[in-house]
Design an enzyme around this catalytic site. Structure first.
Site, PDB file in Angstrom:
ATOM      1  N   LYS A 192       0.957  -1.017  -0.083  1.00 23.93           N
ATOM      2  CA  LYS A 192      -0.104  -0.114   0.113  1.00 23.93           C
ATOM      3  C   LYS A 192       0.941   1.226   0.247  1.00 23.93           C
ATOM      4  CE  LYS A 192      -3.075   0.440   3.432  1.00 23.93           C
ATOM      5  NZ  LYS A 192      -2.868   1.669   3.998  1.00 23.93           N
ATOM      6  N   SER A 193       1.932   1.294   0.884  1.00 26.96           N
ATOM      7  CA  SER A 193       2.781   2.515   0.967  1.00 26.96           C
ATOM      8  C   SER A 193       3.210   2.708  -0.462  1.00 26.96           C
ATOM      9  CB  SER A 193       3.711   2.286   1.918  1.00 26.96           C
ATOM     10  OG  SER A 193       3.187   2.234   3.107  1.00 26.96           O
ATOM     11  N   GLY A 211      -5.140   7.499   5.635  1.00 22.16           N
ATOM     12  CA  GLY A 211      -4.275   8.689   6.234  1.00 22.16           C
ATOM     13  C   GLY A 211      -3.117   8.950   5.320  1.00 22.16           C
ATOM     14  N   ARG A 244      -8.808  11.821  12.377  1.00 18.08           N
ATOM     15  CA  ARG A 244      -7.407  11.717  12.642  1.00 18.08           C
ATOM     16  C   ARG A 244      -6.582  13.130  12.454  1.00 18.08           C
ATOM     17  NH1 ARG A 244      -5.369   6.752   9.301  1.00 18.08           N
ATOM     18  NH2 ARG A 244      -3.697   7.073  10.661  1.00 18.08           N
ATOM     19  N   SER A 267       7.135   9.295  12.100  1.00 19.52           N
ATOM     20  CA  SER A 267       6.088   8.825  11.043  1.00 19.52           C
ATOM     21  C   SER A 267       6.579   9.237   9.682  1.00 19.52           C
ATOM     22  CB  SER A 267       4.828   9.975  11.475  1.00 19.52           C
ATOM     23  OG  SER A 267       4.087  10.149  10.255  1.00 19.52           O
ATOM     24  N   ASP A 270       1.872  -1.014  11.828  1.00 18.23           N
ATOM     25  CA  ASP A 270       0.696  -1.664  11.483  1.00 18.23           C
ATOM     26  C   ASP A 270       0.639  -2.977  11.982  1.00 18.23           C
ATOM     27  OD1 ASP A 270       0.288   0.693  10.166  1.00 18.23           O
ATOM     28  OD2 ASP A 270       0.609   0.216   8.477  1.00 18.23           O
ATOM     29  N   LYS A 287      -4.369   5.569  14.751  1.00 15.66           N
ATOM     30  CA  LYS A 287      -4.484   4.936  13.330  1.00 15.66           C
ATOM     31  C   LYS A 287      -5.886   5.159  12.751  1.00 15.66           C
ATOM     32  CE  LYS A 287      -0.060   4.333  12.896  1.00 15.66           C
ATOM     33  NZ  LYS A 287       0.496   5.101  11.882  1.00 15.66           N
TER      34      LYS A 287
HETATM   35  C1  S3P Z   1       2.434   4.737   6.140  1.00  9.75           C
HETATM   36  C2  S3P Z   1       3.062   5.165   7.541  1.00  9.75           C
HETATM   37  C3  S3P Z   1       2.498   4.668   8.704  1.00  9.75           C
HETATM   38  C4  S3P Z   1       1.584   3.391   8.751  1.00  9.75           C
HETATM   39  C5  S3P Z   1       0.600   3.672   7.612  1.00  9.75           C
HETATM   40  C6  S3P Z   1       1.450   3.905   6.090  1.00  9.75           C
HETATM   41  C7  S3P Z   1       3.119   5.232   5.011  1.00  9.75           C
HETATM   42  O1  S3P Z   1       1.802   5.997   9.456  1.00  9.75           O
HETATM   43  O2  S3P Z   1       0.828   3.342   9.849  1.00  9.75           O
HETATM   44  O3  S3P Z   1      -0.092   2.641   7.468  1.00  9.75           O
HETATM   45  O4  S3P Z   1       2.920   4.645   3.968  1.00  9.75           O
HETATM   46  O5  S3P Z   1       3.834   6.215   5.116  1.00  9.75           O
HETATM   47  P1  S3P Z   1       2.803   6.715  10.191  1.00  9.75           P
HETATM   48  O6  S3P Z   1       3.898   7.340   9.304  1.00  9.75           O
HETATM   49  O7  S3P Z   1       1.771   8.094  10.563  1.00  9.75           O
HETATM   50  O8  S3P Z   1       3.387   5.937  11.310  1.00  9.75           O
END
Ligand code: S3P
Length: 447
Positions: free
Chosen positions: A30-31, A103, A131, A177, A330, A357
């Site tokens: 996903k990221s 998010g 959030r 983060s 996660d 989250k």
């Molecule tokens: C993510 C970062 C994480 C993670 C989210 C995906 C990303 O959040 O919990 O599911 O793709 O950069 P944080 O960076 O706020 O911890």
């Protein structure tokens, strides 16, 4: 404005059903999928993506990229082409940008918009509206962007006016983060000179790796015992690139833990991304005695990947240090399920971020376990699970619009003595479409 009405709730129950076996590939990360769309939209030329996660979060981001002026086309299953607008080239969107549950999509695009001379409204579902967004608004305000309006406490819906002449900054993130880091770097793309982010605990570095893949100059050096200092040279020519998205380790976590806790299981997970900044769960499970074997290791577009063979294992309780949290942020809900099946106590420390989250996952994980007869407590920001070698089950779990809570509860049901029900499985589609079918393919009873 488009209406995004709540979907109907669809309950799902998992029942214990003998060993799990087979070979599977979970959907794309996903990221990386989110970043490939956003960087493709900011590059010049045609970016081709294969293995894109076609979950709701990513689809919503693809629509926002089109609304901001990029040409976005789906050319096959997981195969997408983006014709970007160039750094700083987003156009004024005609309607609000809607991010659903995501998010990551919302915060990264906020950063990218902050560096462009446009005004955009950001919105999302009921979960995303709760959030915190000040963590993004604060640094981008230092760079010259301005929140024109927002809901109480810096929440969505909010309208952001990007900077006409973005200012490069040095920014120390208040929490580890990757979303905050990435937003600042994406805003810094349009700023002249060096934008620097310092983090005291290293968070996932997919943005840095992919920026380099698209031709930007990004330096990353250690800062303190666990931190990093990342510097981006502003106003690069981002050149379109091809991106191959590996399987998502955060999705692989669910069949992985299911295979460990259902006795006699033997499952192979293929093409799973093994970036060390995402590998905390596997480290922890191995410390618990998990039989996880790394098979073929390889790499693509700067991201390593491997196949894993996972077998039913006798697990024992461990202590998980707070410094490991960013690399498995996660995965705590599903780790807690493994901990409940282990013998002995597992202490997971430093989980404050779980409270903000997709739902409050600290409270949600404790509630989920307690409803299924597991002895669990929250102490400050720590989660403590007293494992008794098995889970009684029999509970119904409300995932509160949180995909990972829903999947964790169903994984629990594959091994629990009595069935486990989630009152709504629809959120799973945000990150793992096909989850139930893939689990059934391994022999799980989900109905
Ligand atoms: C993510 C970062 C994480 C993670 C989210 C995906 C990303 O959040 O919990 O599911 O793709 O950069 P944080 O960076 O706020 O911890």
């Amino acid at each position: 404005m488009t209406s995004h009405s709540a979907q109907q709730m669809v309950p799902l129950t998992a029942r214990r059903n003998g060993p799990l076996s087979g070979r599977l590939r979970v959907p794309g990360d996903k990221s990386i999928s989110q970043r490939a769309l956003i960087l493709g939209a900011l590059a010049v030329g045609k970016t081709s993506i294969s293995g894109l996660l076609e979950g709701e979060d990513v689809i919503n981001t693809s629509k926002t990229m089109a609304a901001l002026g990029a040409k976005v086309e789906r050319v096959g299953e997981g195969a997408w082409e983006i014709f970007g607008v160039g750094v700083g080239g987003f156009r004024q969107p005609a309607t609000a940008l809607y991010f659903g549950n995501s998010g990551t999509g919302c915060r990264l695009v906020m950063g990218a918009v902050a560096g462009c001379p446009i005004t955009a409204t950001f919105d999302g579902d009921a979960s995303l509206r709760t959030r915190p967004m000040l963590r993004i608004l604060d640094p981008v305000a230092q760079m010259g962007a301005r929140a024109v309006s927002m809901a109480e406490g810096g929440r969505l819906p909010l309208t952001l006016a990007g900077a006409r002449d973005p200012i490069p900054i040095v920014y120390r993130t208040p929490v580890a983060s990757a979303q905050i880091k990435s937003a600042v770097l994406l805003a810094g793309l349009a700023a002249p000179g060096a934008t620097t982010v310092i983090e005291s605990e290293a968070s996932r570095d997919h943005t840095e790796l992919m920026l380099r893949h698209f031709g930007a100059e990004v330096r990353s050096e250690p800062d303190g015992p666990h931190g990093r200092r990342i510097t981006l040279h502003g106003q690069p020519e981002l050149a379109a690139a091809s991106v191959v998205v590996p399987a998502d380790p955060s999705s692989a976590a669910f069949p992985m833990v299911a295979a460990l806790i259902v006795p006699g299981s033997d499952v192979i997970l293929t093409g799973v991304m093994t970036n060390p900044l995402r590998s905390g769960l596997i480290t922890t499970l191995r410390e618990m005695g998990a039989r996880i074997e790394t098979l073929a290791e390889r790499g693509d577009a700067g991201e390593p990947m491997a196949d894993f063979r996972v077998r039913g294992s006798e697990l024992r309780g461990v202590e998980v240090p707070p410094t490991r949290a960013p690399s498995m942020i996660d995965e705590y809900p599903v780790l807690a399920v493994a901990a409940a099946c282990a013998q002995g106590t597992t202490v997971m420390r430093g989980l404050k971020e779980l409270r903000v989250k997709e739902s409050d996952r600290l409270v949600g994980t404790a509630d989920m376990l307690r409803a299924n007869g597991v002895d669990v407590e929250i102490s400050g920001d720590d989660l403590i699970v007293h494992g008794k070698g098995g889970i009684p089950g029999g509970g119904t779990v409300a995932p509160h619009m949180d995909h990972r809570m829903a999947m964790s509860a169903l994984v629990m049901g594959t091994a629990a003595a009595r069935p486990v029900t989630v009152d709504d499985a629809t959120p799973i589609a945000t990150s793992f479409p096909g989850f139930a079918d893939l689990m059934r393919g391994l022999g799980a009873d989900l109905s």
